[in-house]
Write a protein that holds these residues in place. Structure first.
Motif, mmCIF file in Angstrom:
data_model
loop_
_atom_site.group_PDB
_atom_site.id
_atom_site.type_symbol
_atom_site.label_atom_id
_atom_site.label_comp_id
_atom_site.label_asym_id
_atom_site.label_seq_id
_atom_site.Cartn_x
_atom_site.Cartn_y
_atom_site.Cartn_z
ATOM 1 N N TYR A 56 0.846 -1.186 0.000
ATOM 2 C CA TYR A 56 0.000 0.000 0.000
ATOM 3 C C TYR A 56 0.886 1.242 0.000
ATOM 4 C CZ TYR A 56 -3.125 -3.613 1.702
ATOM 5 O OH TYR A 56 -3.832 -4.776 1.841
ATOM 6 N N ALA A 57 0.268 2.373 -0.329
ATOM 7 C CA ALA A 57 0.996 3.636 -0.320
ATOM 8 C C ALA A 57 0.177 4.687 0.408
ATOM 9 C CB ALA A 57 1.281 4.094 -1.748
ATOM 10 N N VAL A 58 0.871 5.692 0.915
ATOM 11 C CA VAL A 58 0.245 6.870 1.515
ATOM 12 C C VAL A 58 0.748 8.095 0.778
ATOM 13 C CG1 VAL A 58 0.193 8.388 3.546
ATOM 14 C CG2 VAL A 58 -0.083 5.927 3.839
ATOM 15 N N GLN A 59 -0.166 8.976 0.456
ATOM 16 C CA GLN A 59 0.176 10.309 -0.035
ATOM 17 C C GLN A 59 -0.268 11.267 1.056
ATOM 18 O OE1 GLN A 59 1.611 13.365 -1.527
ATOM 19 N NE2 GLN A 59 2.066 11.509 -2.665
ATOM 20 N N ALA A 60 0.673 11.999 1.630
ATOM 21 C CA ALA A 60 0.406 12.887 2.767
ATOM 22 C C ALA A 60 0.322 14.335 2.309
ATOM 23 C CB ALA A 60 1.508 12.737 3.804
ATOM 24 N N LYS A 61 -0.593 15.080 2.930
ATOM 25 C CA LYS A 61 -0.744 16.510 2.648
ATOM 26 C C LYS A 61 -0.885 17.275 3.954
ATOM 27 C CE LYS A 61 -0.523 16.177 -1.714
ATOM 28 N NZ LYS A 61 0.792 16.435 -2.231
ATOM 29 N N HIS A 62 -0.353 18.473 3.960
ATOM 30 C CA HIS A 62 -0.467 19.351 5.122
ATOM 31 C C HIS A 62 -1.544 20.385 4.821
ATOM 32 C CE1 HIS A 62 0.755 22.639 7.883
ATOM 33 N NE2 HIS A 62 0.989 21.616 8.692
ATOM 34 N N GLY A 63 -2.557 20.461 5.678
ATOM 35 C CA GLY A 63 -3.626 21.434 5.485
ATOM 36 C C GLY A 63 -4.841 20.831 4.815
ATOM 37 N N ASN A 64 -5.782 21.691 4.489
ATOM 38 C CA ASN A 64 -7.038 21.262 3.877
ATOM 39 C C ASN A 64 -6.834 20.955 2.398
ATOM 40 O OD1 ASN A 64 -8.443 21.641 6.293
ATOM 41 N ND2 ASN A 64 -8.839 23.778 5.823
ATOM 42 N N VAL A 65 -7.686 20.069 1.880
ATOM 43 C CA VAL A 65 -7.653 19.708 0.463
ATOM 44 C C VAL A 65 -8.992 20.106 -0.145
ATOM 45 C CG1 VAL A 65 -7.439 17.834 -1.216
ATOM 46 C CG2 VAL A 65 -6.081 17.784 0.889
ATOM 47 N N GLY A 66 -8.934 20.969 -1.116
ATOM 48 C CA GLY A 66 -10.130 21.410 -1.828
ATOM 49 C C GLY A 66 -9.980 21.121 -3.307
ATOM 50 N N VAL A 67 -10.930 21.589 -4.096
ATOM 51 C CA VAL A 67 -10.886 21.410 -5.546
ATOM 52 C C VAL A 67 -9.994 22.510 -6.124
ATOM 53 C CG1 VAL A 67 -12.273 21.362 -7.644
ATOM 54 C CG2 VAL A 67 -13.172 20.382 -5.541
ATOM 55 N N GLY A 68 -9.167 22.145 -7.074
ATOM 56 C CA GLY A 68 -8.284 23.124 -7.716
ATOM 57 C C GLY A 68 -6.995 22.474 -8.161
ATOM 58 N N PHE A 88 13.468 -0.684 -5.960
ATOM 59 C CA PHE A 88 14.485 -0.315 -4.979
ATOM 60 C C PHE A 88 14.039 -0.575 -3.546
ATOM 61 C CE2 PHE A 88 14.517 2.822 -8.507
ATOM 62 C CZ PHE A 88 15.534 2.232 -9.219
ATOM 63 N N HIS A 89 13.062 -1.410 -3.364
ATOM 64 C CA HIS A 89 12.633 -1.799 -2.020
ATOM 65 C C HIS A 89 12.803 -3.308 -1.964
ATOM 66 C CE1 HIS A 89 10.061 -2.570 1.451
ATOM 67 N NE2 HIS A 89 10.207 -1.291 1.747
ATOM 68 N N LYS A 90 13.678 -3.775 -1.102
ATOM 69 C CA LYS A 90 14.103 -5.176 -1.160
ATOM 70 C C LYS A 90 12.965 -6.186 -1.077
ATOM 71 C CE LYS A 90 15.332 -4.892 3.666
ATOM 72 N NZ LYS A 90 16.385 -4.870 4.627
ATOM 73 N N VAL A 91 11.896 -5.912 -0.343
ATOM 74 C CA VAL A 91 10.826 -6.910 -0.224
ATOM 75 C C VAL A 91 9.724 -6.716 -1.252
ATOM 76 C CG1 VAL A 91 11.246 -7.310 2.220
ATOM 77 C CG2 VAL A 91 9.549 -5.615 1.531
ATOM 78 N N ALA A 92 9.730 -5.593 -1.973
ATOM 79 C CA ALA A 92 8.627 -5.306 -2.893
ATOM 80 C C ALA A 92 9.098 -5.085 -4.323
ATOM 81 C CB ALA A 92 7.879 -4.069 -2.410
ATOM 82 N N HIS A 93 10.315 -5.427 -4.618
ATOM 83 C CA HIS A 93 10.878 -5.118 -5.921
ATOM 84 C C HIS A 93 9.967 -5.608 -7.052
ATOM 85 C CE1 HIS A 93 13.998 -3.814 -8.592
ATOM 86 N NE2 HIS A 93 13.946 -4.978 -9.213
ATOM 87 N N GLU A 94 9.634 -4.674 -7.952
ATOM 88 C CA GLU A 94 8.803 -4.946 -9.136
ATOM 89 C C GLU A 94 7.362 -5.332 -8.793
ATOM 90 O OE1 GLU A 94 9.613 -4.439 -12.433
ATOM 91 O OE2 GLU A 94 11.386 -3.486 -11.602
ATOM 92 N N ARG A 95 6.870 -4.894 -7.668
ATOM 93 C CA ARG A 95 5.467 -5.117 -7.296
ATOM 94 C C ARG A 95 4.708 -3.807 -7.461
ATOM 95 N NH1 ARG A 95 4.820 -9.211 -3.280
ATOM 96 N NH2 ARG A 95 2.612 -8.806 -3.529
ATOM 97 N N ARG A 96 3.391 -3.898 -7.393
ATOM 98 C CA ARG A 96 2.547 -2.709 -7.475
ATOM 99 C C ARG A 96 1.758 -2.585 -6.172
ATOM 100 N NH1 ARG A 96 2.575 -0.685 -12.577
ATOM 101 N NH2 ARG A 96 2.954 -2.143 -14.265
ATOM 102 N N VAL A 97 1.318 -1.368 -5.880
ATOM 103 C CA VAL A 97 0.499 -1.173 -4.684
ATOM 104 C C VAL A 97 -0.943 -1.591 -4.972
ATOM 105 C CG1 VAL A 97 1.942 0.674 -3.738
ATOM 106 C CG2 VAL A 97 -0.021 1.261 -5.157
ATOM 107 N N SER A 98 -1.613 -2.055 -3.933
ATOM 108 C CA SER A 98 -3.010 -2.474 -4.028
ATOM 109 C C SER A 98 -3.977 -1.353 -3.681
ATOM 110 C CB SER A 98 -3.273 -3.656 -3.083
ATOM 111 O OG SER A 98 -2.496 -4.756 -3.457
ATOM 112 N N ALA A 99 -3.526 -0.399 -2.872
ATOM 113 C CA ALA A 99 -4.384 0.714 -2.458
ATOM 114 C C ALA A 99 -3.510 1.907 -2.104
ATOM 115 C CB ALA A 99 -5.249 0.323 -1.258
ATOM 116 N N VAL A 100 -4.101 3.086 -2.231
ATOM 117 C CA VAL A 100 -3.426 4.327 -1.852
ATOM 118 C C VAL A 100 -4.309 5.037 -0.842
ATOM 119 C CG1 VAL A 100 -2.559 6.560 -2.650
ATOM 120 C CG2 VAL A 100 -2.347 4.544 -4.119
ATOM 121 N N TYR A 101 -3.714 5.469 0.254
ATOM 122 C CA TYR A 101 -4.431 6.203 1.288
ATOM 123 C C TYR A 101 -3.982 7.658 1.263
ATOM 124 C CZ TYR A 101 -5.841 1.640 2.898
ATOM 125 O OH TYR A 101 -6.384 0.385 2.955
ATOM 126 N N LEU A 102 -4.944 8.548 1.257
ATOM 127 C CA LEU A 102 -4.667 9.975 1.309
ATOM 128 C C LEU A 102 -4.824 10.419 2.750
ATOM 129 C CD1 LEU A 102 -6.798 11.074 -1.786
ATOM 130 C CD2 LEU A 102 -4.375 10.415 -1.709
#
Length: 126
Positions: A56-68, A88-102
């Motif tokens: 899985y992956a996380v995309q982090a943001k500081h502050g509010n998220v609006g349209v724009g 470049f990640h020894k346990v995940a090399h050539e894999r894809r993420v299943s979900a992304v969390y914002l």
């Protein structure tokens, strides 16, 4: 319970998200933020009922998220999370993420949530 105040996104990533994911029991929690992150501020793993490892992956943001413009950039980052393999990640090399969390220190506007939901529904990974 509201989040504490964070000075910036780096403070949020290092002092809240990293310990949060670790305390949740996820494996291989790795802070990957930087110029070659490909939209992934963090990657981490879990095991499904068949003991298959899922990333899985996380995309982090500081502050509010609006349209724009900021939302368009965020959605580009989410798309890159799914399309660019984990390298470049020894346990995940050539894999894809299943979900992304914002994750944000602020709030997502109602309009932003609608846009994100509708946008995800148009994608093969949505």
């Amino acid at each position: 319970m509201p989040l504490p105040k964070f000075k910036n996104e780096a403070d949020f990533r290092e002092n809240w998200i990293l310990p949060f994911l670790s305390k949740m029991g996820f494996a291989h929690v790795t802070l990957t933020h930087g110029p070659s992150e490909q939209g992934k501020d963090f990657i981490f793993a879990d095991y499904d009922r068949f003991e298959h490892q899922r990333f899985y992956a996380v995309q982090a943001k500081h502050g509010n998220v609006g349209v724009g413009k900021d939302l368009a950039t965020l959605l580009e980052q989410v798309e890159r999370c799914f399309t660019v393999k984990l390298r470049f990640h020894k346990v995940a090399h050539e894999r894809r993420v299943s979900a992304v969390y914002l994750m944000t220190t602020g709030k997502f506007s109602r309009e932003a949530l609608e846009h994100i939901s509708d946008w995800c529904g148009t994608k093969g990974f949505g």
